[in-house]
Write a protein that holds these residues in place. Structure first.
Motif, PDB file in Angstrom:
ATOM      1  N   ALA A 250      20.809   6.588  25.827  1.00  0.00           N
ATOM      2  CA  ALA A 250      22.010   5.399  25.989  1.00  0.00           C
ATOM      3  C   ALA A 250      22.291   4.874  24.597  1.00  0.00           C
ATOM      4  N   MET A 251      23.709   4.313  24.402  1.00  0.00           N
ATOM      5  CA  MET A 251      24.171   3.825  23.385  1.00  0.00           C
ATOM      6  C   MET A 251      24.600   2.361  23.575  1.00  0.00           C
ATOM      7  N   GLY A 252      24.502   1.569  22.794  1.00  0.00           N
ATOM      8  CA  GLY A 252      25.078   0.163  22.703  1.00  0.00           C
ATOM      9  C   GLY A 252      26.146  -0.038  21.441  1.00  0.00           C
ATOM     10  N   ARG A 253      26.179  -1.574  21.333  1.00  0.00           N
ATOM     11  CA  ARG A 253      27.006  -1.868  20.091  1.00  0.00           C
ATOM     12  C   ARG A 253      26.337  -1.353  18.948  1.00  0.00           C
ATOM     13  N   SER A 254      24.920  -1.929  18.910  1.00  0.00           N
ATOM     14  CA  SER A 254      24.319  -1.616  17.492  1.00  0.00           C
ATOM     15  C   SER A 254      22.933  -1.025  17.801  1.00  0.00           C
ATOM     16  N   SER A 255      22.737  -0.434  18.998  1.00  0.00           N
ATOM     17  CA  SER A 255      21.584   0.248  19.082  1.00  0.00           C
ATOM     18  C   SER A 255      21.751   1.742  19.929  1.00  0.00           C
ATOM     19  N   VAL A 256      20.798   2.703  19.661  1.00  0.00           N
ATOM     20  CA  VAL A 256      20.908   3.702  20.444  1.00  0.00           C
ATOM     21  C   VAL A 256      19.301   4.010  20.940  1.00  0.00           C
ATOM     22  N   THR A 257      19.304   4.465  22.335  1.00  0.00           N
ATOM     23  CA  THR A 257      18.084   4.957  22.792  1.00  0.00           C
ATOM     24  C   THR A 257      17.997   6.380  22.686  1.00  0.00           C
ATOM     25  N   MET A 258      16.974   6.823  22.092  1.00  0.00           N
ATOM     26  CA  MET A 258      16.946   8.392  22.063  1.00  0.00           C
ATOM     27  C   MET A 258      15.834   8.879  22.728  1.00  0.00           C
ATOM     28  N   ARG A 259      15.788  10.030  23.270  1.00  0.00           N
ATOM     29  CA  ARG A 259      14.604  10.970  23.957  1.00  0.00           C
ATOM     30  C   ARG A 259      14.210  11.905  23.482  1.00  0.00           C
ATOM     31  N   CYS A 260      13.053  12.419  23.373  1.00  0.00           N
ATOM     32  CA  CYS A 260      12.489  13.743  22.750  1.00  0.00           C
ATOM     33  C   CYS A 260      11.338  14.222  23.544  1.00  0.00           C
ATOM     34  N   ARG A 261      11.396  15.471  23.589  1.00  0.00           N
ATOM     35  CA  ARG A 261      10.521  16.282  24.543  1.00  0.00           C
ATOM     36  C   ARG A 261       9.800  17.276  23.794  1.00  0.00           C
ATOM     37  N   LEU A 262       8.668  17.476  23.522  1.00  0.00           N
ATOM     38  CA  LEU A 262       7.779  18.496  23.059  1.00  0.00           C
ATOM     39  C   LEU A 262       7.156  19.302  23.939  1.00  0.00           C
ATOM     40  N   SER A 263       7.393  20.729  23.755  1.00  0.00           N
ATOM     41  CA  SER A 263       6.769  21.371  24.855  1.00  0.00           C
ATOM     42  C   SER A 263       6.206  22.820  24.089  1.00  0.00           C
ATOM     43  N   ASP A 264       5.500  23.588  24.790  1.00  0.00           N
ATOM     44  CA  ASP A 264       4.628  24.819  24.096  1.00  0.00           C
ATOM     45  C   ASP A 264       5.643  26.064  24.563  1.00  0.00           C
ATOM     46  N   GLY A 265       6.742  25.435  25.036  1.00  0.00           N
ATOM     47  CA  GLY A 265       7.776  26.727  25.574  1.00  0.00           C
ATOM     48  C   GLY A 265       7.911  26.684  26.975  1.00  0.00           C
ATOM     49  N   ALA A 266       6.642  26.456  27.522  1.00  0.00           N
ATOM     50  CA  ALA A 266       6.688  26.539  28.962  1.00  0.00           C
ATOM     51  C   ALA A 266       6.295  25.355  29.730  1.00  0.00           C
ATOM     52  N   ARG A 267       5.158  24.478  28.945  1.00  0.00           N
ATOM     53  CA  ARG A 267       4.924  23.109  29.473  1.00  0.00           C
ATOM     54  C   ARG A 267       5.269  22.027  28.860  1.00  0.00           C
ATOM     55  N   GLN A 269       4.355  18.885  26.601  1.00  0.00           N
ATOM     56  CA  GLN A 269       3.308  18.427  26.149  1.00  0.00           C
ATOM     57  C   GLN A 269       3.297  16.907  25.956  1.00  0.00           C
ATOM     58  N   ALA A 270       4.525  16.293  25.453  1.00  0.00           N
ATOM     59  CA  ALA A 270       4.551  14.875  25.207  1.00  0.00           C
ATOM     60  C   ALA A 270       6.010  14.644  25.333  1.00  0.00           C
ATOM     61  N   ASP A 271       6.541  13.541  25.598  1.00  0.00           N
ATOM     62  CA  ASP A 271       7.709  12.961  25.610  1.00  0.00           C
ATOM     63  C   ASP A 271       7.724  11.381  24.965  1.00  0.00           C
ATOM     64  N   SER A 272       8.926  11.086  24.603  1.00  0.00           N
ATOM     65  CA  SER A 272       9.382   9.907  23.790  1.00  0.00           C
ATOM     66  C   SER A 272      10.536   9.306  24.074  1.00  0.00           C
TER      67      SER A 272
END
Length: 304
Positions: A250-267, A269-272
């Motif tokens: 998402a994006m606002g006037r002064s801010s951005v919300t970012m999404r990251c996903r870390l996987s081993d290629g199949a499964r 592992q974590a996201d943020s």
């Protein structure tokens, strides 16, 4: 990148007790390192996360001097970090730690960092039991031992909040596992996870370039991280190569919300999810995102 204005009305920073030193049962001194500074000469957000982690580990070593059952590991299933003010170097820090509640599902631990008489950051950890890479219930013996340390307080609402849907316009990248990323259990350390997810966020502020000296942004603003939420889905042996997916939520006037996903290629592992805020360097107040950044990042927003 660290320190910024509050992004969420119900975030833990709204729980006034969390910024009070005397509210924490354990206090431990911590020393910032010069290597912890970012390009703005503030404590880097991943380094700050690492200081919270160090305080939690010291607390665990004090209250659980005996190891958990064979094959069982106590590791985070979730980390929520608020950056309240800019941390510096070399002034010493003090961390406070409190166990809010514990049951068969998890122990919820609050930490706070204090520097020069003020609270500069908060973290909430959902500490779970893991076996063979998968989350399992805490043993009755562990629950009993931990309950002796409880300082009951309500959990922040964000602990129960779901992340947004992953953007189909994300950018993918392969990251090689390094030996230094492993912890004493031979698994991906909490700090290395924070660094991986930081990499996914910060490289896109370069507008497609590869020169980190281009930070802070052209356009007269600095970029600060206000809040980072991380969830861990597996605690398994690390692969040789990770797959990192980064997108704009998402994006606002002064801010951005970012999404990251870390996987081993199949499964997974974590996201943020992370809230990044453009700051006027003179007033230290939120400023409009530069148009060049808004144009580039709009292309990564989820399709309507």
């Amino acid at each position: 990148m660290s320190g910024a204005a509050a992004p969420l009305p119900d975030a833990m920073r709204r729980q006034a007790w969390r910024q009070v030193r005397e509210a924490y049962g354990l206090h431990t001194p911590l020393t910032p390192r010069h290597a912890d500074l970012d390009l703005l000469r503030h404590l880097n957000n991943a380094a700050a996360i690492g200081l919270h982690i160090e305080a939690r580990i010291r607390w665990l070593d004090a209250v659980l001097p005996q190891p958990a059952a064979e094959g069982l590991r106590l590791r985070p299933a979730g980390l929520w970090t608020d950056f309240l003010a800019e941390g510096g170097y070399p002034a010493p820090l003090e961390a406070g730690v409190a166990l809010l509640c514990v049951d068969a599902e998890a122990a919820h631990i609050a930490t706070a960092l204090f520097q020069q008489g003020r609270c500069i950051g908060l973290q909430h950890t959902e500490l779970a039991a893991w076996q063979d890479g998968e989350r399992v219930p805490l043993t009755a013996a562990l629950v009993q031992r931990l309950r002796a340390q409880e300082q009951p307080h309500p959990l922040p609402t964000e602990v129960h909040a779901a992340f947004g849907t992953a953007s189909s316009r994300s950018v993918d990248e392969a990251l090689a596992t390094r030996y230094a990323d492993l912890d004493a259990d031979g698994l991906l350390s909490d700090l290395a996870l924070a660094r991986y997810l930081e990499h996914g966020r910060s490289r896109w502020w370069l507008d497609g370039g590869t020169d980190p000296s281009r930070l802070p942004l052209v356009g007269g603003v600095d970029v600060m991280v206000a809040h980072i939420a991380m969830r861990v889905h597996r605690a398994a042996p690390v692969p040789a190569t990770w797959q990192l997916r980064t997108g704009v939520q998402a994006m606002g006037r002064s801010s951005v919300t970012m999404r990251c996903r870390l996987s081993d290629g199949a499964r997974l592992q974590a996201d943020s999810e992370a809230v990044l805020v453009a700051i006027d360097p003179a007033s230290h107040r939120p400023a409009p995102l530069p148009e060049a950044v808004r144009e580039r990042w709009s292309a990564l927003l989820p399709a309507a």
